[in-house]
Design a protein around this motif. Structure first.
Motif, mmCIF file in Angstrom:
data_model
loop_
_atom_site.group_PDB
_atom_site.id
_atom_site.type_symbol
_atom_site.label_atom_id
_atom_site.label_comp_id
_atom_site.label_asym_id
_atom_site.label_seq_id
_atom_site.Cartn_x
_atom_site.Cartn_y
_atom_site.Cartn_z
ATOM 1 N N PRO A 1 0.815 -1.230 0.000
ATOM 2 C CA PRO A 1 0.000 0.000 0.000
ATOM 3 C C PRO A 1 0.844 1.274 0.000
ATOM 4 O O PRO A 1 0.499 2.250 -0.658
ATOM 5 C CB PRO A 1 -0.827 -0.108 1.279
ATOM 6 C CG PRO A 1 -0.870 -1.555 1.582
ATOM 7 C CD PRO A 1 0.427 -2.115 1.099
ATOM 8 N N TRP B 1 -2.021 -3.405 -10.000
ATOM 9 C CA TRP B 1 -2.947 -2.546 -9.256
ATOM 10 C C TRP B 1 -3.388 -1.375 -10.123
ATOM 11 O O TRP B 1 -4.569 -1.039 -10.185
ATOM 12 C CB TRP B 1 -2.300 -2.043 -7.974
ATOM 13 C CG TRP B 1 -3.184 -1.090 -7.264
ATOM 14 C CD1 TRP B 1 -3.114 0.270 -7.269
ATOM 15 C CD2 TRP B 1 -4.319 -1.418 -6.454
ATOM 16 N NE1 TRP B 1 -4.127 0.799 -6.517
ATOM 17 C CE2 TRP B 1 -4.881 -0.215 -6.004
ATOM 18 C CE3 TRP B 1 -4.909 -2.615 -6.090
ATOM 19 C CZ2 TRP B 1 -6.003 -0.172 -5.190
ATOM 20 C CZ3 TRP B 1 -6.034 -2.568 -5.273
ATOM 21 C CH2 TRP B 1 -6.568 -1.362 -4.837
ATOM 22 N N GLY C 1 -6.631 -2.837 -10.656
ATOM 23 C CA GLY C 1 -6.983 -2.825 -9.238
ATOM 24 C C GLY C 1 -6.823 -4.200 -8.623
ATOM 25 O O GLY C 1 -7.535 -4.570 -7.698
ATOM 26 N N LYS D 1 -2.827 -11.740 -1.084
ATOM 27 C CA LYS D 1 -4.025 -11.827 -0.258
ATOM 28 C C LYS D 1 -3.812 -12.779 0.915
ATOM 29 O O LYS D 1 -4.191 -12.480 2.055
ATOM 30 C CB LYS D 1 -5.222 -12.286 -1.089
ATOM 31 C CG LYS D 1 -5.693 -11.262 -2.093
ATOM 32 C CD LYS D 1 -6.837 -11.804 -2.916
ATOM 33 C CE LYS D 1 -7.291 -10.788 -3.941
ATOM 34 N NZ LYS D 1 -8.447 -11.265 -4.703
ATOM 35 N N THR E 1 -12.433 -5.387 8.141
ATOM 36 C CA THR E 1 -12.756 -4.427 7.082
ATOM 37 C C THR E 1 -11.629 -4.374 6.056
ATOM 38 O O THR E 1 -11.867 -4.406 4.849
ATOM 39 C CB THR E 1 -13.010 -3.030 7.680
ATOM 40 O OG1 THR E 1 -14.092 -3.116 8.611
ATOM 41 C CG2 THR E 1 -13.346 -2.023 6.597
ATOM 42 N N GLY E 2 -10.400 -4.310 6.547
ATOM 43 C CA GLY E 2 -9.243 -4.311 5.643
ATOM 44 C C GLY E 2 -9.150 -5.592 4.836
ATOM 45 O O GLY E 2 -8.911 -5.566 3.629
ATOM 46 N N THR F 1 -11.591 -7.625 4.102
ATOM 47 C CA THR F 1 -12.711 -7.667 3.162
ATOM 48 C C THR F 1 -12.364 -6.887 1.897
ATOM 49 O O THR F 1 -12.614 -7.343 0.784
ATOM 50 C CB THR F 1 -13.989 -7.092 3.806
ATOM 51 O OG1 THR F 1 -14.305 -7.883 4.947
ATOM 52 C CG2 THR F 1 -15.158 -7.092 2.832
ATOM 53 N N TYR F 2 -11.769 -5.720 2.072
ATOM 54 C CA TYR F 2 -11.363 -4.925 0.924
ATOM 55 C C TYR F 2 -10.351 -5.687 0.077
ATOM 56 O O TYR F 2 -10.470 -5.769 -1.143
ATOM 57 C CB TYR F 2 -10.777 -3.583 1.374
ATOM 58 C CG TYR F 2 -10.326 -2.745 0.225
ATOM 59 C CD1 TYR F 2 -11.243 -2.041 -0.539
ATOM 60 C CD2 TYR F 2 -8.989 -2.681 -0.141
ATOM 61 C CE1 TYR F 2 -10.845 -1.267 -1.607
ATOM 62 C CE2 TYR F 2 -8.580 -1.928 -1.217
ATOM 63 C CZ TYR F 2 -9.509 -1.213 -1.947
ATOM 64 O OH TYR F 2 -9.106 -0.471 -3.012
ATOM 65 N N VAL F 3 -9.348 -6.259 0.724
ATOM 66 C CA VAL F 3 -8.292 -6.977 0.000
ATOM 67 C C VAL F 3 -8.876 -8.156 -0.779
ATOM 68 O O VAL F 3 -8.567 -8.360 -1.946
ATOM 69 C CB VAL F 3 -7.185 -7.445 0.967
ATOM 70 C CG1 VAL F 3 -6.269 -8.461 0.323
ATOM 71 C CG2 VAL F 3 -6.389 -6.253 1.475
ATOM 72 N N THR G 1 -11.887 -8.641 -1.864
ATOM 73 C CA THR G 1 -12.868 -8.314 -2.901
ATOM 74 C C THR G 1 -12.223 -7.727 -4.150
ATOM 75 O O THR G 1 -12.904 -7.493 -5.144
ATOM 76 C CB THR G 1 -13.926 -7.323 -2.378
ATOM 77 O OG1 THR G 1 -13.287 -6.148 -1.898
ATOM 78 C CG2 THR G 1 -14.764 -7.960 -1.278
ATOM 79 N N ARG G 2 -10.913 -7.503 -4.129
ATOM 80 C CA ARG G 2 -10.201 -7.034 -5.336
ATOM 81 C C ARG G 2 -9.943 -8.221 -6.247
ATOM 82 O O ARG G 2 -9.759 -9.347 -5.778
ATOM 83 C CB ARG G 2 -8.846 -6.394 -4.982
ATOM 84 C CG ARG G 2 -8.866 -5.211 -4.037
ATOM 85 C CD ARG G 2 -9.662 -4.048 -4.558
ATOM 86 N NE ARG G 2 -10.948 -4.086 -3.881
ATOM 87 C CZ ARG G 2 -12.057 -3.516 -4.286
ATOM 88 N NH1 ARG G 2 -12.096 -2.827 -5.378
ATOM 89 N NH2 ARG G 2 -13.162 -3.619 -3.621
#
Length: 142
Positions: free
Chosen positions: A54, A87, A91, A98, A132-133, A135-137, A139-140
Motif C-alpha cells: 500500500p 494494481w 486494481g 491476499k 474491514t481491511g 474484506t477490501y483486499v 474483494t479485489r
C-alpha cells in the motif's frame, strides 16, 4: 469561435496530465511524500506488522504527480513492479499477497490479543477494523 475551441482544448489537455496541472510547490510536496512512502514500504518489507505494497502504491501515485523517473523506477522494480502495474491497470491484488495479508493480520491480531489482554470493546473494534481491511483486499480481483 475557433480560438475558443483551441483554448478549451489546451485546458482539457492540461487537466488530463497530472504533472501539468500540478504547481511546482505541489510537485515538491508529492516528491517528498513519495520518498517518505517508499521509505515506509522499505521498512515494511522487513517488519511483519507494517505493510509494504500500500505504501508503494501511494508512492507511485505521488511520483506520477512529481517525478516520471521515480515513477518509472517503481513500476519497473524487479520485486514490486508487477504488483504496482497490476494494481494500476486492474486494481488487482495477487492471490499470494491476499494470503500474506490474511496471515499478517492473524499474527497481528494474535500479538495484540496476547500482548495486551484488551477488554471486549477494544477487541471487537480492532477485529472489526482488521476484518474491514481483509474484506477490501479479498474483494479485489486477483
Amino acid at each position: 469561435m475557433i480560438a475558443d475551441e483551441q483554448s478549451f482544448g489546451a485546458a482539457v489537455a492540461t487537466a488530463v496530465d497530472p504533472r501539468a496541472a500540478t504547481s511546482r510547490m505541489m510537485r515538491c510536496v508529492f516528491l517528498v511524500l513519495g520518498i517518505g512512502l517508499v521509505a515506509l514500504g522499505f521498512v515494511g518489507a522487513f517488519l511483519p506488522v507494517l505493510p509494504t505494497t500500500p505504501f508503494l502504491i501511494l508512492a507511485a501515485a505521488c511520483f506520477a504527480r512529481s517525478s516520471p523517473r521515480l515513477e518509472n523506477w517503481l513500476l519497473q522494480h524487479p520485486r514490486f513492479g508487477s504488483l504496482l502495474r497490476g494494481w494500476r491497470e486492474r486494481g488487482a491484488i495477487p492471490a499470494k499477497a491476499k494470503l500474506m495479508a490474511l496471515g499478517g493480520t492473524a499474527i497481528g491480531f494474535a500479538g495484540f490479543w496476547f500482548g495486551s489482554h484488551p477488554g471486549p470493546w477494544l477487541t471487537a473494534a480492532v477485529a472489526l477494523l482488521m476484518l474491514t481491511g481483509l474484506t477490501y483486499v479479498f474483494t479485489r480481483p486477483s
